[in-house]
Design a protein around this motif. Sequence first.
Motif, PDB file in Angstrom:
ATOM      1  N   LYS A  34      43.489-100.935 -45.200  1.00 40.02           N
ATOM      2  CA  LYS A  34      44.787-101.191 -46.145  1.00 40.02           C
ATOM      3  C   LYS A  34      44.192-102.522 -46.755  1.00 40.02           C
ATOM      4  O   LYS A  34      44.379-102.819 -47.788  1.00 40.02           O
ATOM      5  CB  LYS A  34      45.971-101.476 -45.245  1.00 40.02           C
ATOM      6  CG  LYS A  34      47.373-101.391 -46.206  1.00 40.02           C
ATOM      7  CD  LYS A  34      48.363-101.543 -45.286  1.00 40.02           C
ATOM      8  CE  LYS A  34      49.786-101.947 -46.025  1.00 40.02           C
ATOM      9  NZ  LYS A  34      50.998-101.941 -45.307  1.00 40.02           N
ATOM     10  N   LEU A  80      46.558 -92.556 -51.816  1.00 41.91           N
ATOM     11  CA  LEU A  80      46.617 -93.563 -50.504  1.00 41.91           C
ATOM     12  C   LEU A  80      46.038 -94.776 -51.068  1.00 41.91           C
ATOM     13  O   LEU A  80      46.749 -95.797 -51.057  1.00 41.91           O
ATOM     14  CB  LEU A  80      45.460 -93.072 -49.445  1.00 41.91           C
ATOM     15  CG  LEU A  80      45.419 -93.934 -48.417  1.00 41.91           C
ATOM     16  CD1 LEU A  80      46.608 -94.226 -47.782  1.00 41.91           C
ATOM     17  CD2 LEU A  80      44.263 -93.415 -47.328  1.00 41.91           C
ATOM     18  N   HIS A 124      48.755 -96.352 -53.838  1.00 39.85           N
ATOM     19  CA  HIS A 124      49.992 -96.893 -53.342  1.00 39.85           C
ATOM     20  C   HIS A 124      49.507 -98.257 -52.703  1.00 39.85           C
ATOM     21  O   HIS A 124      50.104 -99.083 -52.387  1.00 39.85           O
ATOM     22  CB  HIS A 124      50.454 -95.830 -52.442  1.00 39.85           C
ATOM     23  CG  HIS A 124      51.537 -94.999 -53.342  1.00 39.85           C
ATOM     24  ND1 HIS A 124      50.975 -93.593 -53.754  1.00 39.85           N
ATOM     25  CD2 HIS A 124      52.750 -95.145 -53.696  1.00 39.85           C
ATOM     26  CE1 HIS A 124      51.863 -93.181 -54.547  1.00 39.85           C
ATOM     27  NE2 HIS A 124      53.012 -93.701 -54.418  1.00 39.85           N
ATOM     28  N   GLY A 125      48.415 -98.149 -51.925  1.00 41.16           N
ATOM     29  CA  GLY A 125      47.980 -99.270 -51.126  1.00 41.16           C
ATOM     30  C   GLY A 125      47.658-100.503 -51.953  1.00 41.16           C
ATOM     31  O   GLY A 125      48.018-101.635 -51.813  1.00 41.16           O
ATOM     32  N   ASN A 150      50.933-101.628 -53.760  1.00 41.40           N
ATOM     33  CA  ASN A 150      51.906-102.222 -52.594  1.00 41.40           C
ATOM     34  C   ASN A 150      51.229-103.748 -52.365  1.00 41.40           C
ATOM     35  O   ASN A 150      52.226-104.463 -52.009  1.00 41.40           O
ATOM     36  CB  ASN A 150      52.077-101.530 -51.383  1.00 41.40           C
ATOM     37  CG  ASN A 150      52.878-100.136 -51.506  1.00 41.40           C
ATOM     38  OD1 ASN A 150      53.337-100.161 -52.710  1.00 41.40           O
ATOM     39  ND2 ASN A 150      52.636 -99.343 -50.462  1.00 41.40           N
ATOM     40  N   GLN A 155      55.865 -97.900 -49.430  1.00 45.24           N
ATOM     41  CA  GLN A 155      55.192 -97.890 -48.590  1.00 45.24           C
ATOM     42  C   GLN A 155      55.248 -96.632 -47.653  1.00 45.24           C
ATOM     43  O   GLN A 155      54.499 -96.262 -47.043  1.00 45.24           O
ATOM     44  CB  GLN A 155      55.869 -98.901 -47.609  1.00 45.24           C
ATOM     45  CG  GLN A 155      55.402-100.362 -47.930  1.00 45.24           C
ATOM     46  CD  GLN A 155      56.136-101.563 -47.287  1.00 45.24           C
ATOM     47  OE1 GLN A 155      57.164-101.452 -46.948  1.00 45.24           O
ATOM     48  NE2 GLN A 155      55.510-102.837 -47.452  1.00 45.24           N
ATOM     49  N   GLU A 180      52.916 -94.406 -49.048  1.00 49.09           N
ATOM     50  CA  GLU A 180      51.544 -94.685 -48.729  1.00 49.09           C
ATOM     51  C   GLU A 180      51.221 -93.896 -47.398  1.00 49.09           C
ATOM     52  O   GLU A 180      50.176 -93.392 -46.895  1.00 49.09           O
ATOM     53  CB  GLU A 180      51.320 -96.094 -48.715  1.00 49.09           C
ATOM     54  CG  GLU A 180      49.955 -96.740 -48.294  1.00 49.09           C
ATOM     55  CD  GLU A 180      49.516 -98.257 -48.175  1.00 49.09           C
ATOM     56  OE1 GLU A 180      50.716 -98.610 -48.397  1.00 49.09           O
ATOM     57  OE2 GLU A 180      48.715 -98.419 -47.679  1.00 49.09           O
TER      58      GLU A 180
END
Lengths: 175, 128
Positions: free
Chosen positions: A2, A126, A129-130, A133, A161, A164
Motif C-alpha cells: 500500500k 487495486l 484506489h490505493g 486513497n 478504502q 481497495e
Amino acid sequence: MKSLLKSIALAGVVALSAPAYSASPADLNDLEIAHVAYTADVIDIRYAHMALAISTNPDIHEFAKTMIRDHEAVNEQALGLLAKLGAEAQDNFLSQKLNADAEGILNEMSKLRGEEFDMYYASNELAYHGAVNGLVGDVFIPNIENAEVKALFEAGLKIFQAHEKHADMMVKGLK
Amino acid sequence: MTIASIIKRWASLSVLLLVIASLLSGCNATGINNAYADDSVVAPTAHVVDIKDFKFSQALLNVKPGDSITWTNLDIAPHTATAVDKSWTSPELKTGESYTMQVSADTSTAYFCIYHPSMVAALEIVGG
Ligand SMILES: [Cu+2]
C-alpha cells in the motif's frame, strides 16, 4: 504494498510538479480538489464500463457494477454540495494528469481479453484506489478548508478504502 | 418453531389457565385475559440495525421468531442486507432508505452486503 503504491503515486505527482508547473497537489484549493475527486470518480466509472463490456467473469461484473453505483453516488453528493455552496469545480493540472494517465490505461486494457483482461482490470483497480486513497487521505483532507467538503471527502475515503479491500480480494481470487 | 406450533402452545396454555382459573374462582373470562397477559414475555421486538461506514452496527444480533429487523443505510454508497445463501434480501438501500424483515424460526442467519462482500454480519435466533 500500500505504501509502495502510495509513494509511486506521490512520486509521479512530485515529478509532475517540478519545472513546468509550480503547482503541487498540496497547493490545490477546495474547488480544484473537488475537480480532481470528480475526475477520479469518472475515470473509475469508465474503467468499470470497459470491464462490463469485455469481461465474462461474474465477480468482475459485480465489482464493476459496484464501482459505477458507488462512484456515481459520491459524485451526485459532490455536485449537490457544490450547487448548495454556489461553487463550480475548477480544472487543474492534476485532473489533467489523471485523465491523460487513464487514456493510456484504457487503451492498454481494451486490447486484452479473458483472464488477462480480468487480472489487468483488478490489479489496476487495486493500484488506482490505493493511489487515490493516499492522495485523499494524506494530502487533500488535511488541506481542505470547507468543513462540508472535508466531511464529504472523509465519507468518500471510507468508500474507496472498502473498494481497495474488495479489489485486493479480487486480485487474490484471480491468482 | 412454526406458527402452527406457536398457536398450539398458546391454545394449550390458555386451556390450562382456564381450567386453573375455573377451579379457583368458577368459570369466567378472567382466565383468558390472564393467559394473554402472560404472553407478553414473548412479545415481538423491533430491532434496528444501522449501516454506516461500511459496517452493520450489530455484527451479531440476537432475535427470536416473530421479531422484526429494520436496516437503515446511513452511508452515501448504496448497500443491501442479503442472506449468504440468498434466501432473503433487502432491495438496494440508498442513503437514508430502510428495509424491514420479519424473523421466523427458519430465517437464514448469515448475511452480507451483496455490493460489498467484506461487509458481513449474522443473526442468532434464540427462544420463541
Ligand atoms: Cu455495501
